[in-house]
Design an enzyme around this catalytic site. Structure first.
Site, mmCIF file in Angstrom:
data_model
loop_
_atom_site.group_PDB
_atom_site.id
_atom_site.type_symbol
_atom_site.label_atom_id
_atom_site.label_comp_id
_atom_site.label_asym_id
_atom_site.label_seq_id
_atom_site.Cartn_x
_atom_site.Cartn_y
_atom_site.Cartn_z
ATOM 1 N N SER A 38 0.873 -1.176 0.000
ATOM 2 C CA SER A 38 0.000 0.000 0.000
ATOM 3 C C SER A 38 0.909 1.225 0.000
ATOM 4 O O SER A 38 2.093 1.120 0.344
ATOM 5 C CB SER A 38 -0.928 -0.005 1.220
ATOM 6 O OG SER A 38 -0.183 -0.118 2.412
ATOM 7 N N GLU A 40 1.408 5.602 0.657
ATOM 8 C CA GLU A 40 0.934 6.892 1.186
ATOM 9 C C GLU A 40 1.354 8.013 0.242
ATOM 10 O O GLU A 40 2.495 8.057 -0.218
ATOM 11 C CB GLU A 40 1.532 7.151 2.578
ATOM 12 C CG GLU A 40 1.034 8.486 3.145
ATOM 13 C CD GLU A 40 1.737 8.874 4.435
ATOM 14 O OE1 GLU A 40 1.393 8.327 5.482
ATOM 15 O OE2 GLU A 40 2.643 9.745 4.378
ATOM 16 N N THR A 71 -2.452 11.946 3.068
ATOM 17 C CA THR A 71 -2.243 12.596 4.364
ATOM 18 C C THR A 71 -3.080 13.868 4.501
ATOM 19 O O THR A 71 -3.615 14.412 3.529
ATOM 20 C CB THR A 71 -0.764 12.967 4.571
ATOM 21 O OG1 THR A 71 -0.389 13.909 3.575
ATOM 22 C CG2 THR A 71 0.136 11.753 4.511
ATOM 23 N N ALA A 74 -0.192 18.888 8.523
ATOM 24 C CA ALA A 74 -0.065 19.209 9.941
ATOM 25 C C ALA A 74 -0.932 20.429 10.258
ATOM 26 O O ALA A 74 -0.940 21.420 9.515
ATOM 27 C CB ALA A 74 1.388 19.482 10.300
ATOM 28 N N ASP A 132 -0.434 16.314 14.271
ATOM 29 C CA ASP A 132 0.554 17.248 14.796
ATOM 30 C C ASP A 132 0.111 18.669 14.473
ATOM 31 O O ASP A 132 -0.492 18.915 13.432
ATOM 32 C CB ASP A 132 1.922 16.990 14.142
ATOM 33 C CG ASP A 132 2.613 15.803 14.789
ATOM 34 O OD1 ASP A 132 2.428 15.601 16.006
ATOM 35 O OD2 ASP A 132 3.340 15.085 14.084
ATOM 36 N N GLN A 201 4.812 4.011 12.245
ATOM 37 C CA GLN A 201 5.781 5.036 11.878
ATOM 38 C C GLN A 201 6.966 4.322 11.236
ATOM 39 O O GLN A 201 7.177 3.125 11.486
ATOM 40 C CB GLN A 201 6.205 5.774 13.165
ATOM 41 C CG GLN A 201 7.155 6.921 12.963
ATOM 42 C CD GLN A 201 6.535 7.985 12.070
ATOM 43 O OE1 GLN A 201 6.521 7.813 10.849
ATOM 44 N NE2 GLN A 201 6.023 9.052 12.638
ATOM 45 N N PHE A 241 14.030 14.440 10.471
ATOM 46 C CA PHE A 241 12.633 14.078 10.667
ATOM 47 C C PHE A 241 12.524 12.926 11.676
ATOM 48 O O PHE A 241 11.671 12.926 12.563
ATOM 49 C CB PHE A 241 12.028 13.686 9.319
ATOM 50 C CG PHE A 241 10.561 13.406 9.373
ATOM 51 C CD1 PHE A 241 9.691 14.316 9.952
ATOM 52 C CD2 PHE A 241 10.044 12.231 8.846
ATOM 53 C CE1 PHE A 241 8.331 14.056 10.015
ATOM 54 C CE2 PHE A 241 8.690 11.961 8.909
ATOM 55 C CZ PHE A 241 7.826 12.873 9.492
ATOM 56 N N HIS A 290 3.564 -0.918 3.913
ATOM 57 C CA HIS A 290 3.003 0.388 3.543
ATOM 58 C C HIS A 290 4.171 1.334 3.249
ATOM 59 O O HIS A 290 5.023 1.541 4.116
ATOM 60 C CB HIS A 290 2.176 0.920 4.719
ATOM 61 C CG HIS A 290 1.425 2.183 4.434
ATOM 62 N ND1 HIS A 290 0.344 2.244 3.579
ATOM 63 C CD2 HIS A 290 1.591 3.451 4.908
ATOM 64 C CE1 HIS A 290 -0.129 3.485 3.538
ATOM 65 N NE2 HIS A 290 0.616 4.246 4.327
HETATM 66 P P1 FAD Z 1 -1.640 8.644 19.177
HETATM 67 O O1 FAD Z 1 -1.349 7.230 18.901
HETATM 68 O O2 FAD Z 1 -2.995 8.966 19.645
HETATM 69 O O3 FAD Z 1 -0.567 9.238 20.212
HETATM 70 C C1 FAD Z 1 0.818 8.991 20.062
HETATM 71 C C2 FAD Z 1 1.383 8.511 21.400
HETATM 72 O O4 FAD Z 1 1.220 9.560 22.363
HETATM 73 C C3 FAD Z 1 0.643 7.305 21.948
HETATM 74 O O5 FAD Z 1 1.202 6.096 21.463
HETATM 75 C C4 FAD Z 1 0.775 7.504 23.433
HETATM 76 O O6 FAD Z 1 2.014 7.029 23.890
HETATM 77 C C5 FAD Z 1 0.736 9.016 23.590
HETATM 78 N N1 FAD Z 1 -0.642 9.528 23.805
HETATM 79 C C6 FAD Z 1 -1.350 10.361 23.010
HETATM 80 N N2 FAD Z 1 -2.533 10.669 23.559
HETATM 81 C C7 FAD Z 1 -2.594 10.008 24.744
HETATM 82 C C8 FAD Z 1 -3.555 9.934 25.806
HETATM 83 N N3 FAD Z 1 -4.727 10.625 25.749
HETATM 84 N N4 FAD Z 1 -3.280 9.156 26.880
HETATM 85 C C9 FAD Z 1 -2.115 8.458 26.958
HETATM 86 N N5 FAD Z 1 -1.160 8.496 25.993
HETATM 87 C C10 FAD Z 1 -1.383 9.260 24.902
HETATM 88 N N6 FAD Z 1 0.147 13.688 11.097
HETATM 89 C C11 FAD Z 1 -0.621 14.609 10.447
HETATM 90 O O7 FAD Z 1 -0.724 15.754 10.901
HETATM 91 N N7 FAD Z 1 -1.260 14.274 9.272
HETATM 92 C C12 FAD Z 1 -1.218 13.010 8.742
HETATM 93 O O8 FAD Z 1 -1.822 12.747 7.698
HETATM 94 C C13 FAD Z 1 -0.447 12.019 9.427
HETATM 95 N N8 FAD Z 1 -0.374 10.736 8.969
HETATM 96 C C14 FAD Z 1 0.268 9.778 9.713
HETATM 97 C C15 FAD Z 1 0.221 8.443 9.300
HETATM 98 C C16 FAD Z 1 0.841 7.444 10.046
HETATM 99 C C17 FAD Z 1 0.755 6.010 9.590
HETATM 100 C C18 FAD Z 1 1.549 7.793 11.238
HETATM 101 C C19 FAD Z 1 2.243 6.724 12.048
HETATM 102 C C20 FAD Z 1 1.615 9.128 11.653
HETATM 103 C C21 FAD Z 1 0.978 10.135 10.913
HETATM 104 N N9 FAD Z 1 0.979 11.462 11.302
HETATM 105 C C22 FAD Z 1 0.238 12.402 10.621
HETATM 106 C C23 FAD Z 1 1.772 11.893 12.474
HETATM 107 C C24 FAD Z 1 0.927 11.835 13.747
HETATM 108 O O9 FAD Z 1 -0.136 12.760 13.656
HETATM 109 C C25 FAD Z 1 1.824 12.183 14.918
HETATM 110 O O10 FAD Z 1 2.767 11.168 15.146
HETATM 111 C C26 FAD Z 1 1.082 12.549 16.190
HETATM 112 O O11 FAD Z 1 2.017 13.100 17.109
HETATM 113 C C27 FAD Z 1 0.435 11.351 16.831
HETATM 114 O O12 FAD Z 1 -0.696 10.956 16.160
HETATM 115 P P2 FAD Z 1 -1.351 9.500 16.415
HETATM 116 O O13 FAD Z 1 -2.735 9.487 15.986
HETATM 117 O O14 FAD Z 1 -0.506 8.430 15.905
HETATM 118 O O15 FAD Z 1 -1.309 9.585 18.001
#
Ligand code: FAD
Length: 319
Positions: A38, A40, A71, A74, A132, A201, A241, A290
């Site tokens: 897949s 991105e 995506t 940010a 982010d 990631q 990064f 992916h």
């Molecule tokens: P989460 O998994 O919700 O949080 C990341 C970590 O922070 C968790 O594993 C946990 O340890 C901690 N955490 C967060 N919230 C809590 C809570 N309430 N309680 C306890 N622990 C918590 N960013 C963009 O802006 N746009 C995109 O399109 C985008 N695509 C992405 C695609 C993939 C496959 C990945 C892996 C990342 C992507 N990102 C994107 C980056 C991502 O938004 C950042 O890494 C962000 O900091 C975390 O998002 P997440 O949904 O993975 O977070």
């Protein structure tokens, strides 16, 4: 399989075409079977970017991806552009497109309206993320009427009953992880909230993924965890990064790129490293990969070919 890691860089220098490096780096007999891929993409923000995205999709669509994803910039900065790219790729190329959606800078109502518009356009896959903030804005700060974290977003999307929900996962600790194991616990919460699979990631060594997968299994996570693979276009940028997003950079890779960059052989090393990483993952039971394409198809195509994934459908069937 340890090949590139133990390989003197002079071996890479000997391989002077992409075809050669594929033969040298991937003993195909050691691969269990060709993986499902897949891809991105990110949405374009100008005409040149639109052509680049279209060229990338046309180059990779014949590899018959199980899905592609687009995506969400940010800070939610590409809301409309993401929507346009998702619907165009879906309708024009007939690909299964997952739209990324984040909690950043939007109320619940606004976020769910975006999800509804995807459903209305026939999109059935969402990558649900916390997201982010835009550069320079410090940490994530929930919108006063918005989702405060990914679990809340997933619960709301799952409640709509219209989407297959994918989420992010972190084999190297996320910078905001409270401690060891926190990313596994949080992923379990996301799966329990309604997500059906995770995309990791990027990371650099297969052991990183396997350790994480084992910990997830132990925690009772049975959803697929798809490794995210980053073909390295420009090492200096990737290193920066990686540091920002918590991906551990092994010293041996840094040294290898230092030499390869000096000799103008970054692409060759990049294909060799990613191919070996993928081959090791497949040997360890991984069936899906992916690719973070960065809207540049060449390295991904080379790695796919080295892994035995060749065009399965004619371009005319997808465009
Ligand atoms: P989460 O998994 O919700 O949080 C990341 C970590 O922070 C968790 O594993 C946990 O340890 C901690 N955490 C967060 N919230 C809590 C809570 N309430 N309680 C306890 N622990 C918590 N960013 C963009 O802006 N746009 C995109 O399109 C985008 N695509 C992405 C695609 C993939 C496959 C990945 C892996 C990342 C992507 N990102 C994107 C980056 C991502 O938004 C950042 O890494 C962000 O900091 C975390 O998002 P997440 O949904 O993975 O977070």
């Amino acid at each position: 399989m340890i090949f590139v890691r133990s390989m003197n860089l002079s071996h890479v220098h000997c391989a002077d075409t992409r075809g050669q490096i594929q033969k040298r780096v991937t003993p195909m007999s050691s691969l269990k079977s060709a993986p499902r891929l897949s891809f991105e993409f990110f949405p374009p923000n100008d005409i040149a970017g639109a052509f680049r995205l279209s060229d990338t999709v046309r180059a990779l669509a014949p590899l018959d991806p199980s899905f592609v994803s687009v995506t969400y910039g940010a800070g939610g900065t590409t809301r409309t552009l993401t929507h346009d790219a998702v619907t165009t790729i879906g309708s024009r190329y007939g690909l299964n497109v997952a739209a990324h959606l984040t909690c950043v800078d939007a109320s619940r109502e606004e976020t769910l309206a975006i999800a509804e518009s995807y459903a209305a356009a026939g999109v059935t896959e969402i990558v649900a993320l916390r997201g982010d903030p835009p550069k320079g804005q410090g940490g994530f700060c929930a919108h006063p009427q918005g989702f405060k974290d990914t679990v809340e977003l997933i619960e709301a999307l799952a409640g709509m009953g219209k989407f297959n929900i994918r989420v992010g996962a972190y084999p190297d600790p996320h910078p905001e992880a409270a401690g060891p194991g926190a990313d596994v616990d949080w992923l379990k919460r996301k799966i329990d909230a309604g997500a059906t699979s995770a995309i990791t990631q990027f990371f650099f060594e297969p052991e990183t993924y396997f350790r994480f997968r084992d910990a997830c299994e132990k925690a009772g996570i049975d959803a697929p965890i798809i490794p995210g693979i980053l073909p390295i276009e420009r090492w200096a940028g990737v290193k920066k990064f990686a540091t920002r997003c918590g991906a551990r950079v092994p010293g041996w890779i840094d040294e290898a790129f230092d030499k390869a960059t000096r000799d103008g052989r970054e692409d060759l090393l990049s294909v060799a490293l990613a191919t070996e990483l993928c081959a090791d993952l497949i040997d360890g039971g991984v069936e899906d990969l992916h690719f973070y394409t960065m809207n540049k198809p060449a390295l991904t195509q080379d790695i796919a070919r080295a892994l035995g994934v060749t065009p399965r459908v004619e371009l005319r069937d997808v465009a």
